[in-house]
Design an enzyme around this catalytic site. Structure first.
Site, PDB file in Angstrom:
ATOM      1  N   HIS A 238      40.805  95.587  59.857  1.00  0.00           N
ATOM      2  CA  HIS A 238      41.851  95.594  60.891  1.00  0.00           C
ATOM      3  C   HIS A 238      42.191  94.215  61.475  1.00  0.00           C
ATOM      4  CE1 HIS A 238      41.180  99.976  61.248  1.00  0.00           C
ATOM      5  NE2 HIS A 238      39.882  99.708  61.295  1.00  0.00           N
TER       6      HIS A 238
HETATM    7  C1  BDR Z   1      39.492  98.305  66.013  1.00  0.00           C
HETATM    8  O1  BDR Z   1      38.334  98.879  66.641  1.00  0.00           O
HETATM    9  C2  BDR Z   1      37.184  98.118  66.349  1.00  0.00           C
HETATM   10  O2  BDR Z   1      36.161  98.948  65.919  1.00  0.00           O
HETATM   11  C3  BDR Z   1      37.581  97.120  65.295  1.00  0.00           C
HETATM   12  O3  BDR Z   1      36.894  95.894  65.486  1.00  0.00           O
HETATM   13  C4  BDR Z   1      39.064  96.959  65.468  1.00  0.00           C
HETATM   14  O4  BDR Z   1      39.362  95.956  66.393  1.00  0.00           O
HETATM   15  C5  BDR Z   1      40.031  99.269  64.990  1.00  0.00           C
HETATM   16  O5  BDR Z   1      40.374 100.476  65.606  1.00  0.00           O
END
Ligand code: BDR
Ligand code: CA
Length: 309
Positions: A238
Protein backbone atom coordinates in the site's frame (compact mmCIF):
# COMPACT_ATOMS: atom_id res chain seq x y z
CA UNK A 1 14.35 20.29 -8.34
CA UNK A 2 13.55 17.52 -5.86
CA UNK A 3 10.23 17.90 -4.03
CA UNK A 4 10.74 18.58 -0.28
CA UNK A 5 8.91 15.76 1.48
CA UNK A 6 7.97 14.74 5.02
CA UNK A 7 6.83 11.15 5.56
CA UNK A 8 4.37 10.60 8.41
CA UNK A 9 4.03 6.85 8.99
CA UNK A 10 3.44 3.86 11.29
CA UNK A 11 5.99 1.24 10.20
CA UNK A 12 4.69 -1.37 9.34
CA UNK A 13 6.02 -3.52 6.46
CA UNK A 14 4.69 -1.38 3.63
CA UNK A 15 5.64 1.84 5.50
CA UNK A 16 9.21 0.47 5.64
CA UNK A 17 9.33 0.23 1.86
CA UNK A 18 7.77 3.69 1.61
CA UNK A 19 10.63 5.07 3.72
CA UNK A 20 13.22 3.36 1.50
CA UNK A 21 11.58 4.70 -1.66
CA UNK A 22 11.41 8.24 -0.26
CA UNK A 23 15.03 8.12 0.87
CA UNK A 24 16.43 6.72 -2.36
CA UNK A 25 14.53 8.42 -5.17
CA UNK A 26 16.17 11.62 -6.41
CA UNK A 27 12.82 13.17 -7.33
CA UNK A 28 12.08 13.78 -3.63
CA UNK A 29 14.12 15.25 -0.81
CA UNK A 30 13.12 13.49 2.40
CA UNK A 31 13.36 16.07 5.21
CA UNK A 32 11.97 14.02 8.09
CA UNK A 33 10.12 10.90 9.15
CA UNK A 34 7.43 11.38 11.77
CA UNK A 35 5.62 8.50 13.42
CA UNK A 36 2.10 7.86 14.62
CA UNK A 37 0.38 5.04 16.47
CA UNK A 38 -1.47 2.71 14.13
CA UNK A 39 -0.02 -0.58 12.97
CA UNK A 40 1.57 -0.79 16.41
CA UNK A 41 2.12 1.51 19.39
CA UNK A 42 3.99 4.70 18.60
CA UNK A 43 6.97 3.38 20.62
CA UNK A 44 7.31 0.42 18.30
CA UNK A 45 6.59 2.39 15.13
CA UNK A 46 9.27 4.93 16.09
CA UNK A 47 11.83 2.23 16.79
CA UNK A 48 10.96 0.62 13.45
CA UNK A 49 11.39 3.88 11.53
CA UNK A 50 14.82 4.33 13.10
CA UNK A 51 15.64 0.70 12.27
CA UNK A 52 14.66 1.07 8.59
CA UNK A 53 16.74 4.21 8.08
CA UNK A 54 19.68 2.65 9.93
CA UNK A 55 19.54 -0.46 7.73
CA UNK A 56 19.58 1.81 4.69
CA UNK A 57 22.64 3.61 6.09
CA UNK A 58 20.80 6.94 6.16
CA UNK A 59 21.62 8.98 9.25
CA UNK A 60 20.76 12.47 7.97
CA UNK A 61 16.95 12.20 8.16
CA UNK A 62 15.47 12.94 11.61
CA UNK A 63 12.87 10.60 13.10
CA UNK A 64 10.37 12.21 15.46
CA UNK A 65 7.70 10.55 17.57
CA UNK A 66 4.11 11.64 17.11
CA UNK A 67 0.71 10.87 18.59
CA UNK A 68 0.34 7.78 20.74
CA UNK A 69 -3.42 7.58 20.19
CA UNK A 70 -6.17 8.82 17.90
CA UNK A 71 -7.88 12.16 18.57
CA UNK A 72 -11.05 10.74 20.07
CA UNK A 73 -10.97 6.94 20.02
CA UNK A 74 -9.14 3.97 21.48
CA UNK A 75 -6.12 2.87 19.46
CA UNK A 76 -6.68 -0.24 17.35
CA UNK A 77 -3.36 -1.80 16.30
CA UNK A 78 -2.85 -4.23 13.40
CA UNK A 79 -0.67 -6.88 15.00
CA UNK A 80 -2.54 -9.56 13.05
CA UNK A 81 -0.98 -8.12 9.87
CA UNK A 82 2.33 -6.60 11.05
CA UNK A 83 3.11 -8.78 14.08
CA UNK A 84 4.10 -8.08 17.67
CA UNK A 85 6.93 -5.70 16.74
CA UNK A 86 4.99 -4.00 13.94
CA UNK A 87 7.73 -5.17 11.59
CA UNK A 88 7.92 -8.92 12.16
CA UNK A 89 10.06 -11.20 9.99
CA UNK A 90 13.80 -10.82 10.36
CA UNK A 91 15.07 -10.53 13.92
CA UNK A 92 17.07 -7.49 14.97
CA UNK A 93 19.02 -6.93 18.12
CA UNK A 94 20.70 -3.83 19.43
CA UNK A 95 19.91 -0.16 19.15
CA UNK A 96 19.56 1.36 15.68
CA UNK A 97 22.24 3.89 14.70
CA UNK A 98 19.63 6.54 13.89
CA UNK A 99 18.51 8.24 17.12
CA UNK A 100 15.08 9.54 17.95
CA UNK A 101 14.81 13.31 17.54
CA UNK A 102 14.61 15.37 20.71
CA UNK A 103 11.71 17.19 19.08
CA UNK A 104 8.22 15.75 19.00
CA UNK A 105 6.71 15.14 15.57
CA UNK A 106 4.62 18.28 16.04
CA UNK A 107 7.60 20.46 16.90
CA UNK A 108 9.72 19.05 14.10
CA UNK A 109 6.91 19.63 11.60
CA UNK A 110 6.56 23.22 12.79
CA UNK A 111 10.31 23.74 12.65
CA UNK A 112 10.59 22.45 9.07
CA UNK A 113 7.42 24.06 7.74
CA UNK A 114 8.25 27.46 9.19
CA UNK A 115 11.40 27.39 7.05
CA UNK A 116 10.23 25.72 3.84
CA UNK A 117 7.07 24.59 2.06
CA UNK A 118 6.85 20.80 1.88
CA UNK A 119 4.63 17.98 0.70
CA UNK A 120 3.47 15.52 3.34
CA UNK A 121 2.99 11.87 2.51
CA UNK A 122 0.99 10.22 5.28
CA UNK A 123 0.83 6.43 5.41
CA UNK A 124 -0.94 5.95 8.72
CA UNK A 125 -3.75 7.53 10.68
CA UNK A 126 -3.89 11.31 10.14
CA UNK A 127 -3.65 12.19 13.85
CA UNK A 128 -0.34 14.10 13.66
CA UNK A 129 -1.44 16.13 10.66
CA UNK A 130 -4.81 17.01 12.20
CA UNK A 131 -3.07 18.12 15.41
CA UNK A 132 -0.68 20.28 13.40
CA UNK A 133 -3.59 21.90 11.56
CA UNK A 134 -5.45 22.59 14.79
CA UNK A 135 -2.50 23.70 16.96
CA UNK A 136 -0.15 25.37 14.47
CA UNK A 137 -2.16 26.66 11.50
CA UNK A 138 0.58 29.07 10.40
CA UNK A 139 3.10 26.28 9.92
CA UNK A 140 0.44 24.06 8.36
CA UNK A 141 -0.26 26.76 5.77
CA UNK A 142 3.14 25.88 4.33
CA UNK A 143 2.07 22.34 3.45
CA UNK A 144 2.02 22.19 -0.33
CA UNK A 145 -0.04 19.01 -0.55
CA UNK A 146 -1.00 16.02 1.55
CA UNK A 147 -0.85 12.64 -0.19
CA UNK A 148 -2.40 9.95 1.94
CA UNK A 149 -2.38 6.18 1.75
CA UNK A 150 -5.74 5.55 3.27
CA UNK A 151 -9.39 5.09 2.51
CA UNK A 152 -11.00 3.24 -0.34
CA UNK A 153 -13.50 4.00 -3.08
CA UNK A 154 -15.15 0.69 -2.26
CA UNK A 155 -14.91 -1.85 0.53
CA UNK A 156 -12.68 -1.68 3.60
CA UNK A 157 -10.06 -3.95 5.14
CA UNK A 158 -10.78 -3.57 8.87
CA UNK A 159 -14.53 -2.97 8.75
CA UNK A 160 -16.91 -3.59 5.86
CA UNK A 161 -16.59 -0.03 4.57
CA UNK A 162 -13.48 1.31 6.28
CA UNK A 163 -9.78 1.04 5.43
CA UNK A 164 -7.45 0.75 8.46
CA UNK A 165 -5.76 4.19 8.38
CA UNK A 166 -9.16 5.88 8.06
CA UNK A 167 -10.76 3.62 10.66
CA UNK A 168 -8.10 4.25 13.32
CA UNK A 169 -8.73 8.00 13.39
CA UNK A 170 -11.69 9.18 11.28
CA UNK A 171 -11.97 12.46 13.23
CA UNK A 172 -8.40 13.34 12.24
CA UNK A 173 -9.05 12.39 8.61
CA UNK A 174 -12.08 14.66 8.59
CA UNK A 175 -10.06 17.62 9.94
CA UNK A 176 -7.41 17.10 7.27
CA UNK A 177 -9.79 16.65 4.34
CA UNK A 178 -11.85 19.67 5.41
CA UNK A 179 -8.75 21.89 5.80
CA UNK A 180 -8.70 22.91 2.15
CA UNK A 181 -5.04 21.90 1.74
CA UNK A 182 -4.67 20.04 -1.58
CA UNK A 183 -5.39 16.41 -0.71
CA UNK A 184 -4.77 13.21 -2.62
CA UNK A 185 -6.15 9.87 -1.46
CA UNK A 186 -4.42 6.64 -2.50
CA UNK A 187 -6.92 4.09 -1.24
CA UNK A 188 -7.24 0.32 -1.34
CA UNK A 189 -8.82 0.50 -4.80
CA UNK A 190 -5.42 1.51 -6.18
CA UNK A 191 -3.01 -0.05 -3.65
CA UNK A 192 -4.54 -3.47 -4.33
CA UNK A 193 -3.01 -3.09 -7.79
CA UNK A 194 0.47 -3.12 -6.18
CA UNK A 195 0.76 -6.83 -5.38
CA UNK A 196 4.08 -8.27 -4.23
CA UNK A 197 4.08 -11.23 -6.61
CA UNK A 198 6.69 -13.99 -6.83
CA UNK A 199 8.21 -12.05 -9.71
CA UNK A 200 8.71 -9.01 -7.44
CA UNK A 201 10.26 -11.23 -4.75
CA UNK A 202 12.61 -12.72 -7.35
CA UNK A 203 13.67 -9.22 -8.47
CA UNK A 204 14.41 -8.29 -4.85
CA UNK A 205 16.42 -11.45 -4.39
CA UNK A 206 18.47 -10.76 -7.51
CA UNK A 207 19.65 -7.45 -6.01
CA UNK A 208 21.60 -9.58 -3.56
CA UNK A 209 22.42 -6.94 -0.91
CA UNK A 210 21.77 -7.36 2.84
CA UNK A 211 19.07 -4.63 2.63
CA UNK A 212 17.33 -6.39 -0.26
CA UNK A 213 17.41 -9.65 1.71
CA UNK A 214 15.76 -7.94 4.69
CA UNK A 215 13.11 -6.44 2.38
CA UNK A 216 12.49 -9.93 0.98
CA UNK A 217 12.03 -11.31 4.49
CA UNK A 218 9.65 -8.48 5.40
CA UNK A 219 7.62 -9.15 2.26
CA UNK A 220 7.55 -12.89 2.93
CA UNK A 221 6.20 -12.26 6.44
CA UNK A 222 3.67 -9.73 5.08
CA UNK A 223 2.59 -12.29 2.45
CA UNK A 224 1.99 -14.89 5.15
CA UNK A 225 -0.29 -12.64 7.22
CA UNK A 226 -2.13 -11.33 4.16
CA UNK A 227 -2.78 -14.95 3.13
CA UNK A 228 -4.01 -15.84 6.61
CA UNK A 229 -6.05 -12.71 7.40
CA UNK A 230 -7.38 -11.74 3.96
CA UNK A 231 -6.87 -14.81 1.77
CA UNK A 232 -4.68 -12.82 -0.65
CA UNK A 233 -2.25 -14.82 -2.79
CA UNK A 234 0.17 -11.84 -2.82
CA UNK A 235 0.14 -8.90 -0.39
CA UNK A 236 -0.55 -5.33 -1.53
CA UNK A 237 2.31 -2.87 -0.95
CA UNK A 238 0.00 0.00 0.00
CA UNK A 239 2.13 2.82 1.37
CA UNK A 240 4.80 3.29 -1.31
CA UNK A 241 2.00 4.05 -3.78
CA UNK A 242 1.53 7.45 -2.08
CA UNK A 243 5.28 8.17 -2.29
CA UNK A 244 5.31 7.11 -5.95
CA UNK A 245 2.52 9.59 -6.67
CA UNK A 246 4.79 12.43 -5.50
CA UNK A 247 7.86 11.05 -7.29
CA UNK A 248 6.04 10.82 -10.62
CA UNK A 249 2.32 11.67 -10.77
CA UNK A 250 2.02 9.65 -14.00
CA UNK A 251 2.57 6.43 -12.01
CA UNK A 252 -0.66 6.93 -10.03
CA UNK A 253 -3.53 8.24 -12.12
CA UNK A 254 -6.04 10.34 -10.15
CA UNK A 255 -9.44 11.88 -10.76
CA UNK A 256 -11.00 14.81 -8.92
CA UNK A 257 -14.03 14.04 -6.75
CA UNK A 258 -15.78 14.99 -3.56
CA UNK A 259 -14.58 13.06 -0.52
CA UNK A 260 -16.39 12.86 2.81
CA UNK A 261 -15.04 11.04 5.86
CA UNK A 262 -17.78 9.25 7.76
CA UNK A 263 -17.32 9.74 11.50
CA UNK A 264 -20.83 9.27 12.82
CA UNK A 265 -22.12 6.10 11.18
CA UNK A 266 -23.24 3.30 13.49
CA UNK A 267 -21.42 0.75 11.32
CA UNK A 268 -19.51 2.89 8.87
CA UNK A 269 -17.14 5.10 10.90
CA UNK A 270 -13.97 5.56 8.86
CA UNK A 271 -15.71 5.04 5.53
CA UNK A 272 -14.32 7.33 2.83
CA UNK A 273 -17.35 8.36 0.80
CA UNK A 274 -16.01 9.19 -2.66
CA UNK A 275 -18.57 10.72 -4.99
CA UNK A 276 -17.09 9.55 -8.29
CA UNK A 277 -20.42 9.98 -10.11
CA UNK A 278 -21.44 13.41 -8.83
CA UNK A 279 -24.54 12.19 -6.97
CA UNK A 280 -24.14 14.64 -4.09
CA UNK A 281 -23.66 17.76 -6.21
CA UNK A 282 -20.78 18.69 -3.91
CA UNK A 283 -17.73 20.10 -5.61
CA UNK A 284 -14.50 18.08 -5.86
CA UNK A 285 -12.23 18.55 -2.82
CA UNK A 286 -9.71 15.77 -3.40
CA UNK A 287 -7.74 13.89 -5.98
CA UNK A 288 -8.61 10.23 -5.84
CA UNK A 289 -6.11 7.67 -7.10
CA UNK A 290 -7.74 5.17 -9.42
CA UNK A 291 -5.06 3.45 -11.47
CA UNK A 292 -1.47 2.35 -10.98
CA UNK A 293 1.18 1.97 -13.67
CA UNK A 294 2.40 -1.29 -12.16
CA UNK A 295 5.54 -1.62 -14.25
CA UNK A 296 6.78 1.90 -13.49
CA UNK A 297 5.86 1.45 -9.80
CA UNK A 298 7.85 -1.74 -9.35
CA UNK A 299 10.80 -0.34 -11.29
CA UNK A 300 10.87 2.51 -8.75
CA UNK A 301 10.73 0.15 -5.75
CA UNK A 302 13.39 -2.22 -7.06
CA UNK A 303 15.53 0.71 -8.19
CA UNK A 304 15.31 2.30 -4.73
CA UNK A 305 16.34 -0.83 -2.85
CA UNK A 306 19.19 -1.46 -5.29
CA UNK A 307 20.40 2.14 -5.07
CA UNK A 308 20.66 1.98 -1.28
CA UNK A 309 23.27 -0.78 -1.61
C1 BDR B 1 -2.73 0.55 5.60
O1 BDR B 1 -2.87 0.01 6.93
C2 BDR B 1 -1.62 -0.41 7.43
O2 BDR B 1 -1.72 -1.70 7.94
C3 BDR B 1 -0.65 -0.34 6.28
O3 BDR B 1 0.63 0.05 6.74
C4 BDR B 1 -1.24 0.67 5.35
O4 BDR B 1 -0.82 1.97 5.66
C5 BDR B 1 -3.48 -0.32 4.63
O5 BDR B 1 -4.83 -0.38 4.98
CA1 CA C 1 1.02 2.38 7.16
Amino acid sequence: MATPLILDCDPGHDDALAILLAVADPAVDLLAVTTVAGNQTVDKCTLNARRVLSLAGVTSVPVARGADRPLARELRIADDVHGGTGLDGPTFTGTPAVPESELSAHDLLVDILSRTPATIVATGALTNIAQLLMESPEAAANITEIVWMGGSTGRGNIAPLAEANAYVDPEAAEVVVDSGIPFTMCGLNVTHQALVTDDVLARLERIGTPLARVCGEWMTYFASTYRKVFGFESPPLHDPVAVARVIDPAIVHCVEANLIIETAGDWTAGATVVDLDGYTGRRPNARIAVELDREAFWDKIIGAVAALG
